[in-house]
Design an enzyme around this catalytic site. Sequence first.
Site, PDB file in Angstrom:
ATOM      1  N   LYS A   8     -88.217  16.749  44.392  1.00  0.00           N
ATOM      2  CA  LYS A   8     -88.736  15.621  45.149  1.00  0.00           C
ATOM      3  C   LYS A   8     -88.047  15.527  46.514  1.00  0.00           C
ATOM      4  O   LYS A   8     -86.892  15.913  46.671  1.00  0.00           O
ATOM      5  CB  LYS A   8     -88.507  14.313  44.381  1.00  0.00           C
ATOM      6  CG  LYS A   8     -89.308  14.208  43.087  1.00  0.00           C
ATOM      7  CD  LYS A   8     -89.055  12.881  42.392  1.00  0.00           C
ATOM      8  CE  LYS A   8     -89.873  12.780  41.115  1.00  0.00           C
ATOM      9  NZ  LYS A   8     -89.634  11.514  40.385  1.00  0.00           N
ATOM     10  N   ASP A  16     -93.899  31.958  53.086  1.00  0.00           N
ATOM     11  CA  ASP A  16     -94.666  30.853  52.503  1.00  0.00           C
ATOM     12  C   ASP A  16     -95.271  29.994  53.616  1.00  0.00           C
ATOM     13  O   ASP A  16     -95.162  28.767  53.598  1.00  0.00           O
ATOM     14  CB  ASP A  16     -93.771  30.010  51.594  1.00  0.00           C
ATOM     15  CG  ASP A  16     -94.577  29.158  50.609  1.00  0.00           C
ATOM     16  OD1 ASP A  16     -95.780  29.453  50.420  1.00  0.00           O
ATOM     17  OD2 ASP A  16     -94.018  28.218  50.034  1.00  0.00           O
ATOM     18  N   PHE A  73     -89.535  22.899  44.609  1.00  0.00           N
ATOM     19  CA  PHE A  73     -88.089  22.767  44.490  1.00  0.00           C
ATOM     20  C   PHE A  73     -87.706  21.426  43.872  1.00  0.00           C
ATOM     21  O   PHE A  73     -86.753  21.333  43.099  1.00  0.00           O
ATOM     22  CB  PHE A  73     -87.449  22.913  45.877  1.00  0.00           C
ATOM     23  CG  PHE A  73     -85.946  22.891  45.881  1.00  0.00           C
ATOM     24  CD1 PHE A  73     -85.230  24.021  45.542  1.00  0.00           C
ATOM     25  CD2 PHE A  73     -85.259  21.741  46.217  1.00  0.00           C
ATOM     26  CE1 PHE A  73     -83.837  23.998  45.538  1.00  0.00           C
ATOM     27  CE2 PHE A  73     -83.883  21.703  46.231  1.00  0.00           C
ATOM     28  CZ  PHE A  73     -83.169  22.846  45.882  1.00  0.00           C
TER      29      PHE A  73
END
Length: 838
Positions: A511, A622, A509
């Site tokens: 940092k 995930d 996605f």
Amino acid sequence: MVDWRNFGFFICALSILPLVCFCATTFVPLDNYLIDCGASANTSVGNRNFTSDSSSKGLLSTPQDVLATNPSNSNPSSSDDSPLYQTARIFTGPSKYTFPIKQKGRHWIRLYFFPFTYQKYNLSSSNFSVSIQNHVLFGSFNMQKNPVKKEYSFNVTSDTLVINFSPSDNSTAFVNAMEVVSTPDDLIGDDASTLNPPGSYSGLVTQALETVWRVNMGGPTLTPANDTLQRTWIPDQRFLLQPNNALSFSNVDAVKYQDGGPTMNIAPATVYGTLTQMNSSGDPRSNFNVTWQFDVDPGFQYLVRLHFCDIVSKGLNELYFNVYVDSSVAIQNLDLSMESNNVLGVPYYKDLVTALAVSNTLRVSVGPFSVNGGYPNAILNGLEIMKMNNSMGSLSSATGSVAITSGSSSKKVGMIAGVVVGVFSAVILAAVFVVLCKKRRRLARQRQSKTWVPLSINDGTTSHTMGSKYSNGTTLSIASNFEYRVPFLAVQEATNNFDENWVIGIGGFGKVYKGELSDGTKVAVKRGNPRSQQGLAEFRTEIEMLSQFRHRHLVSLIGYCDEKNEMILIYEYMEKGTLKSHLYGSGLPSLSWKERLEICIGSARGLHYLHTGYAKAVIHRDVKSANILLDENLMAKVADFGLSKTGPEIDQTHVSTAVKGSFGYLDPEYFRRQQLTEKSDVYSFGVVLFEVLCARPVIDPTLPREMVNLAEWAMKWQKKGQLEQIIDPTLAGKIRPDSLRKFGETAEKCLADFGVDRPSMGDVLWNLEYALQLQEAVVQGDPEENSTNMIGELSPQVNNFNHDASVSAVQFEGSSVDDLSGVSMSRVFSQLVKSEGR
């Protein structure tokens, strides 16, 4: 009768025709500046003519003309470019070359360096930087006594390209030769695939690239004279980790370029016509990878271009293999026949973008895909590794910032410019100060009225206090379905304006920054990367999911920000980072077996709550060690819900959806059938259990073939009853046999091929708590004092609770339904009721 003389002529003509066709389409660059720096006359290298920069009027601006001649005794005669190293242009101050651009687009920039001593100038001690518009090519370059050719490519969007040379204090800069040459439009596309997590990448067209390695697998060195774009390709032998595993092969005549596919501009036939393959020695049971290792600079992403051409197979669909980059599966089950319209010998290439490199090496491996049962082999024809500029536009690994300047021929001009810039900066700063003051007053009014704007996904009609306060003292509210926005300016303040030194992680996605609110509360701020393959859908899903959850083993969402096209999520800060970092790769102290069990138990509680805490299950999708975070007390919390999905309806058994997840953890049944259930999370969690036990990556292509996939390898030892042979060495002799047996059985059940044969997360949780009890003390009343088949031998209440669809949750005395983490599952399991018939 056949006229054999005419027939021979006809055959000859046919053989020449393809060459004529390709010659007719040979790329001719509109911009083609070849400069021999410091030379008094033009220089020929092969079929290319380099012009002296002394005769190229108007290109160079430098405070002092210093043309150096290379002494003959230091001539790099072994270099094919040796004529270009005879002279050099030395810069005693900031200098620049300005090239008019006829056609905008991507251009090569090639710089030649070879230090020698000329009069008072010892070029070996030169220290300088080179930059172009918006990009630093290198920030500190210490010369070595050998020829260096550095190659870059850059998308030119203006009418000129300016290359600046800036000597460091009391040093000089120099260059022997340079090239500024147009490239074909299709040489570097805008899109590529990402590795970790797998996905897509857009935005290559804006990237400045540095060629780090360009390798001809199984073939010889190719000089610019043998490449349509004047590239240099080097052999691969010195990069092989185990040369005995590799075998070279050549069949250049078998290469067939096709319309719509790669052309000679992508790579010449000498690259596609040679390869390195597995050295199977005729053994059909061969099972290993061929691995190359390359030096890279950490802190950058890399564009990896893999070149393939099947010149070894006798027929179609014979060659199936996998490709790995570091610990990621780059391509699985590659069948080149399918990529080339069922024609052998057709070139194919694949572009991949790596995650931010944390190591100074990058490994590429190829190995057989064993599903088809054919003769094992894997190939690679060519490889290019290109460094991508960082967020500051720099390709330099040197510390400190480098000014991007146009140079000056006069100190007076520099002084005037400095004064002008100073005054201008002061005006800008004053304006910024006024704007910030106005923003602060506006924010103060907002704080007084507490007018936080709710996320519009549920119309913002209600709110419930979450109990978490923002830096201004405003209590952020949270409902079951929405959250509150946080101003972008407040996020900037919390992260010191997104200070790169505050980065604590990088994911698909974007940092993650460590932040601190004004009251001292620490937070983790995840800032979305606009080029990330994970975008608005994941951002929205994360907010929708986490705004519903309140559980001690799920990471709490504090707020979000969507101003200025930003996608920012703010979480509670987890002091100890990821579970993965405590298992391997970071040098942190080893966890004890009890600590590992407690972390697994906490994670299982969080996942169990996701699956059972609401009318419809929530499937994480995930589950992996990198998404299990630890607080200061090593308490585990499941994180990253961007891929999460609600489970099936009451009259359904699964959700049909596109496959998403991480290689190595992905449920094979979900992968095959694209049918998602809670049992997909159970499979992934089973992989995590073995990862916790063995303390190694789930995919490691550098290991022998049978050990690459952790789940497969661990299951072999588990079925042998010898799991103790592969545990983390730091745990040797510290795990009670019964505890290890119970743990291994639990993981084995999780990894069952079919979801219906896997336990629920509640069952997994029960067994992990039992494994912890076995570790801490001998269980009283267990006649055999072992844990055999405990998953299948739960109490009747537990075995039957799945069949009662009338109740979705149970209240426990002294515990709320939305947080069962404080209750021992071994004490209350007989009371659990879960709707499993959905």
